[in-house]
Design an enzyme around this catalytic site. Structure first.
Site, PDB file in Angstrom:
ATOM      1  N   CYS A 306      -5.911   2.712  50.495  1.00 41.59           N
ATOM      2  CA  CYS A 306      -5.968   2.610  49.110  1.00 41.59           C
ATOM      3  C   CYS A 306      -5.263   1.079  49.491  1.00 41.59           C
ATOM      4  CB  CYS A 306      -5.088   3.164  48.413  1.00 41.59           C
ATOM      5  SG  CYS A 306      -3.054   4.114  48.778  1.00 41.59           S
ATOM      6  N   HIS A 354      -0.069   5.823  45.994  1.00 38.66           N
ATOM      7  CA  HIS A 354      -1.385   5.613  45.778  1.00 38.66           C
ATOM      8  C   HIS A 354      -1.562   3.936  45.026  1.00 38.66           C
ATOM      9  CE1 HIS A 354      -5.856   5.444  46.195  1.00 38.66           C
ATOM     10  NE2 HIS A 354      -6.012   5.214  44.548  1.00 38.66           N
ATOM     11  N   HIS A 366     -10.294   0.443  43.853  1.00 44.00           N
ATOM     12  CA  HIS A 366      -9.421   1.147  44.230  1.00 44.00           C
ATOM     13  C   HIS A 366     -10.256   2.470  45.774  1.00 44.00           C
ATOM     14  CE1 HIS A 366      -9.110   5.037  42.314  1.00 44.00           C
ATOM     15  NE2 HIS A 366     -10.395   5.233  42.602  1.00 44.00           N
TER      16      HIS A 366
END
Length: 394
Positions: A306, A354, A366
């Protein structure tokens, strides 16, 4: 690894931050799953429900992603520390060489003093010792040396002290490097363990159960899309209010800059236009990565995790972001979710493990989790409570 972890202070760290409560329900489901796994097979209560399996798998993937960010941080520390150790070792080698030359020079001075009878026979012993400073302080030898010889003595003593100091620094840096390497291996093992556990759980499901899980996931995505549409409406209303006639009386150019958030056709100040252009480049890069696999620790070009994706996207726009989510959350200005603009970074979970690149209209691009691919998705993919903060790189 705990000693290196960046913990977030209690409360908000800036405008627009949320501090979600700990998900005790998830922990409860994990305990239930652990107990039922040990129950006698063949009974109704021996097998966990699909909802419990889903929560367990999601939690394992999230733990793996969190461990991935710790892996990234440890990898970065290890690289920097290895460079420092190498530099210190080179420095110590150069200083040791200079120290040996200075010692040889002092030895020649001591031998000359001995031959002329200007110094006691043990003078050479003291001059060639590792720590002659006390001897120099307690004797009259310095009074009998020439200015050149005194300079050589001073240089030797100074070089000796500096070399010893650098040796200690190198030893300490080497210990730190060893700790970082241990942290790296620990995080790597944690990621692999969590992924293996998730794969094992999924492999035990029947085809019918997997189909039902897919249906549950579709329902979650539909709810997330609905919330994203609601956010898009709120943002559109906000933008319309900002560009209302009451705010356009200043000049005709100011109304142009009201549409400058898209980065095109703006005749307003150069800063918003420049920021918009950079955001567009970051978004364009991220779009081009859709479909590439999530791989923990990866920064492209064939796969990403990520934070590796957001770092690469903004690098394409000429902006350097730190490697980990823990550092990226501080690499800009925190804004409210209602004020989020395309290109902003959206962070998730209380441990900031994240991140995604905001696209506008409640959507982001993402790298979701291990086993998945880079994709465009609602920022509410895991519910509103997991959204931590929004940061505008700058």
């Amino acid at each position: 690894m705990a000693s290196h972890r960046k913990t977030r202070p209690g409360g908000a760290i800036g405008t627009g931050l949320r501090t979600p409560a700990l998900a005790t329900a998830a922990l409860t489901s994990m305990a239930v799953l652990s107990q039922t796994a040990e129950a006698t097979p063949g009974t109704d209560h021996a097998k966990p429900s699909l909802e419990e399996v889903e929560k367990k798998v999601d939690d394992l993937y999230r733990q793996a992603e969190s461990a991935t960010e710790k892996y990234n941080a440890a990898k970065e520390r290890t690289g920097k520390q290895r460079g420092r150790v190498d530099a210190l070792r080179d420095d110590v080698a150069r200083r040791t060489e200079r120290l040996n030359k200075a010692r040889e020079e002092l030895g020649s001075f001591a031998a000359a003093q001995y031959r002329t009878g200007a110094a006691a026979p043990d003078t050479a012993t003291f001059l060639l010792a590792d720590s002659p400073q006390d001897y120099f302080d307690q004797s009259q030898l310095m009074n009998r040396l020439t200015s050149r010889e005194k300079s050589a003595v001073d240089g030797y003593i100074g070089e000796q002290a500096a070399t010893m100091r650098k040796r200690r620094e190198a030893a300490e840096s080497l210990r730190t490097l060893t700790d970082s390497q241990h942290d790296l291996q620990t995080a790597k093992a944690t990621v692999q363990k969590k992924l293996a556990s998730a794969r094992k759980l999924l492999s035990q499901l029947t085809a019918q159960e997997k189909a039902r899980l897919a249906a549950i996931e579709r329902e979650k995505q539909q709810e997330a899309a609905r919330k994203a549409a609601e956010l898009a409406k709120r943002q559109a209303a906000q933008q319309q209010a900002a560009s209302s006639p009451s705010s356009s009386s200043s000049s005709s150019s100011s109304s142009s800059s009201g549409s400058g958030s898209t980065g095109s056709g703006s005749t307003g100040s150069t800063t918003p236009s420049s920021d918009g252009t950079k955001a567009e480049k970051a978004i364009a890069f991220a779009r081009a990565q859709i479909g590439k696999p999530y791989v923990w620790g990866a920064t492209g070009p064939d796969s990403y995790d990520c934070s590796g994706l957001t770092q690469a996207a903004w690098k394409a726009a000429g902006v350097t972001l730190p490697r980990t989510t823990y550092d990226q959350v501080h690499a800009g200005t925190t804004v409210s979710l209602a004020d989020a603009r395309p290109g902003d970074l959206v962070f998730f979970y209380d441990d900031i493990s994240h991140v995604g690149l905001y696209m506008g209209n409640g959507m982001m691009i993402h790298a979701p989790k291990p086993g998945a691919y880079v994709r465009e998705e609602s920022i509410y993919y895991g519910g509103e409570s997991i959204i931590h903060s929004v940061v505008r790189p700058g």
